[in-house]
Design a protein around this motif. Structure first.
Motif, PDB file in Angstrom:
ATOM      1  N   LEU A  15    -100.531  81.556 -40.340  1.00  0.00           N
ATOM      2  CA  LEU A  15     -99.444  80.917 -41.078  1.00  0.00           C
ATOM      3  C   LEU A  15     -98.245  80.830 -40.146  1.00  0.00           C
ATOM      4  O   LEU A  15     -97.860  81.820 -39.535  1.00  0.00           O
ATOM      5  N   LYS A  16     -97.679  79.632 -40.004  1.00  0.00           N
ATOM      6  CA  LYS A  16     -96.546  79.446 -39.103  1.00  0.00           C
ATOM      7  C   LYS A  16     -95.438  78.691 -39.823  1.00  0.00           C
ATOM      8  O   LYS A  16     -95.685  77.677 -40.474  1.00  0.00           O
ATOM      9  N   TYR A  17     -94.224  79.234 -39.727  1.00  0.00           N
ATOM     10  CA  TYR A  17     -93.024  78.583 -40.259  1.00  0.00           C
ATOM     11  C   TYR A  17     -92.166  78.166 -39.075  1.00  0.00           C
ATOM     12  O   TYR A  17     -91.889  78.972 -38.202  1.00  0.00           O
ATOM     13  N   VAL A  18     -91.720  76.917 -39.071  1.00  0.00           N
ATOM     14  CA  VAL A  18     -90.790  76.434 -38.053  1.00  0.00           C
ATOM     15  C   VAL A  18     -89.496  76.112 -38.792  1.00  0.00           C
ATOM     16  O   VAL A  18     -89.437  75.184 -39.597  1.00  0.00           O
ATOM     17  N   TYR A  19     -88.472  76.928 -38.537  1.00  0.00           N
ATOM     18  CA  TYR A  19     -87.221  76.853 -39.293  1.00  0.00           C
ATOM     19  C   TYR A  19     -86.106  76.301 -38.422  1.00  0.00           C
ATOM     20  O   TYR A  19     -85.915  76.732 -37.287  1.00  0.00           O
ATOM     21  N   SER A  20     -85.362  75.347 -38.951  1.00  0.00           N
ATOM     22  CA  SER A  20     -84.209  74.785 -38.263  1.00  0.00           C
ATOM     23  C   SER A  20     -82.934  75.312 -38.906  1.00  0.00           C
ATOM     24  O   SER A  20     -82.676  75.054 -40.086  1.00  0.00           O
ATOM     25  N   ASN A  45     -78.783  78.408 -49.238  1.00  0.00           N
ATOM     26  CA  ASN A  45     -77.521  78.612 -48.525  1.00  0.00           C
ATOM     27  C   ASN A  45     -77.669  79.643 -47.405  1.00  0.00           C
ATOM     28  O   ASN A  45     -76.751  80.391 -47.121  1.00  0.00           O
ATOM     29  N   ALA A  46     -78.824  79.653 -46.748  1.00  0.00           N
ATOM     30  CA  ALA A  46     -79.087  80.628 -45.694  1.00  0.00           C
ATOM     31  C   ALA A  46     -78.067  80.510 -44.569  1.00  0.00           C
ATOM     32  O   ALA A  46     -77.599  79.425 -44.275  1.00  0.00           O
ATOM     33  N   PRO A  47     -77.717  81.629 -43.953  1.00  0.00           N
ATOM     34  CA  PRO A  47     -76.762  81.586 -42.837  1.00  0.00           C
ATOM     35  C   PRO A  47     -77.387  80.901 -41.626  1.00  0.00           C
ATOM     36  O   PRO A  47     -78.584  80.671 -41.592  1.00  0.00           O
ATOM     37  N   ALA A  48     -76.583  80.603 -40.648  1.00  0.00           N
ATOM     38  CA  ALA A  48     -77.070  79.958 -39.431  1.00  0.00           C
ATOM     39  C   ALA A  48     -77.797  80.979 -38.570  1.00  0.00           C
ATOM     40  O   ALA A  48     -77.292  81.449 -37.560  1.00  0.00           O
ATOM     41  N   GLY A  49     -78.969  81.355 -39.008  1.00  0.00           N
ATOM     42  CA  GLY A  49     -79.772  82.337 -38.287  1.00  0.00           C
ATOM     43  C   GLY A  49     -80.753  82.989 -39.234  1.00  0.00           C
ATOM     44  O   GLY A  49     -80.794  82.677 -40.411  1.00  0.00           O
ATOM     45  N   VAL A  50     -81.540  83.869 -38.692  1.00  0.00           N
ATOM     46  CA  VAL A  50     -82.528  84.596 -39.495  1.00  0.00           C
ATOM     47  C   VAL A  50     -82.177  86.066 -39.417  1.00  0.00           C
ATOM     48  O   VAL A  50     -82.119  86.642 -38.336  1.00  0.00           O
ATOM     49  N   GLU A  51     -81.916  86.676 -40.556  1.00  0.00           N
ATOM     50  CA  GLU A  51     -81.557  88.090 -40.550  1.00  0.00           C
ATOM     51  C   GLU A  51     -82.693  88.994 -40.996  1.00  0.00           C
ATOM     52  O   GLU A  51     -82.659  90.189 -40.763  1.00  0.00           O
ATOM     53  N   ILE A  66    -100.596  92.121 -42.506  1.00  0.00           N
ATOM     54  CA  ILE A  66     -99.824  91.253 -41.629  1.00  0.00           C
ATOM     55  C   ILE A  66    -100.040  91.743 -40.202  1.00  0.00           C
ATOM     56  O   ILE A  66     -99.939  92.934 -39.917  1.00  0.00           O
ATOM     57  N   ASP A  67    -100.322  90.812 -39.302  1.00  0.00           N
ATOM     58  CA  ASP A  67    -100.607  91.183 -37.917  1.00  0.00           C
ATOM     59  C   ASP A  67     -99.983  90.151 -36.982  1.00  0.00           C
ATOM     60  O   ASP A  67     -99.870  88.971 -37.325  1.00  0.00           O
ATOM     61  N   ASP A  68     -99.577  90.590 -35.815  1.00  0.00           N
ATOM     62  CA  ASP A  68     -99.089  89.708 -34.757  1.00  0.00           C
ATOM     63  C   ASP A  68     -97.955  88.797 -35.208  1.00  0.00           C
ATOM     64  O   ASP A  68     -98.016  87.571 -35.064  1.00  0.00           O
ATOM     65  N   VAL A  69     -96.888  89.371 -35.715  1.00  0.00           N
ATOM     66  CA  VAL A  69     -95.693  88.604 -36.098  1.00  0.00           C
ATOM     67  C   VAL A  69     -94.898  88.301 -34.833  1.00  0.00           C
ATOM     68  O   VAL A  69     -94.606  89.198 -34.047  1.00  0.00           O
ATOM     69  N   VAL A  70     -94.594  87.035 -34.628  1.00  0.00           N
ATOM     70  CA  VAL A  70     -93.847  86.601 -33.437  1.00  0.00           C
ATOM     71  C   VAL A  70     -92.655  85.768 -33.890  1.00  0.00           C
ATOM     72  O   VAL A  70     -92.802  84.875 -34.713  1.00  0.00           O
ATOM     73  N   VAL A  71     -91.485  86.076 -33.365  1.00  0.00           N
ATOM     74  CA  VAL A  71     -90.281  85.304 -33.634  1.00  0.00           C
ATOM     75  C   VAL A  71     -89.830  84.711 -32.312  1.00  0.00           C
ATOM     76  O   VAL A  71     -89.636  85.435 -31.336  1.00  0.00           O
ATOM     77  N   VAL A  72     -89.670  83.385 -32.282  1.00  0.00           N
ATOM     78  CA  VAL A  72     -89.272  82.692 -31.071  1.00  0.00           C
ATOM     79  C   VAL A  72     -87.973  81.952 -31.355  1.00  0.00           C
ATOM     80  O   VAL A  72     -87.847  81.254 -32.357  1.00  0.00           O
ATOM     81  N   VAL A  73     -86.992  82.109 -30.479  1.00  0.00           N
ATOM     82  CA  VAL A  73     -85.727  81.404 -30.603  1.00  0.00           C
ATOM     83  C   VAL A  73     -85.679  80.339 -29.522  1.00  0.00           C
ATOM     84  O   VAL A  73     -85.784  80.656 -28.337  1.00  0.00           O
ATOM     85  N   GLU A  74     -85.564  79.090 -29.958  1.00  0.00           N
ATOM     86  CA  GLU A  74     -85.462  77.989 -29.010  1.00  0.00           C
ATOM     87  C   GLU A  74     -84.052  77.434 -29.048  1.00  0.00           C
ATOM     88  O   GLU A  74     -83.477  77.284 -30.105  1.00  0.00           O
ATOM     89  N   GLU A  75     -83.510  77.157 -27.902  1.00  0.00           N
ATOM     90  CA  GLU A  75     -82.154  76.627 -27.853  1.00  0.00           C
ATOM     91  C   GLU A  75     -82.132  75.220 -27.322  1.00  0.00           C
ATOM     92  O   GLU A  75     -82.977  74.758 -26.687  1.00  0.00           O
TER      93      GLU A  75
END
Length: 75
Positions: A15-20, A45-51, A66-75
């Protein structure tokens, strides 16, 4: 968002979420297939980021692994 696919007990899936943060929208993939595009983020009304990242089962029964959770920040 309602059900995005069928789930089989005792079977792993991806399962993959791509959040802007700019648009507060997300795309959702199930086993690398796009299932939802441009969905409103929760809460709207989520803030500008993931908390935090939270996993839940809304059925009230069973176990979720839940296994192998990865958070990637792209700029």
């Amino acid at each position: 968002i309602t059900q995005i696919g069928t789930y089989t007990a005792n079977q792993w899936f991806t399962l993959k979420y791509v959040y802007s943060t700019a648009s507060n929208k997300m795309d959702i993939y199930l086993d690398n297939q796009l299932k939802v595009t441009g969905a409103d983020a929760i809460p709207a009304n989520a803030p500008a980021g993931v908390e935090r990242i939270q996993f839940k089962s809304y059925t009230g029964t069973g176990t979720i692994y839940i296994d192998d959770v990865v958070v990637v920040v792209e700029e």
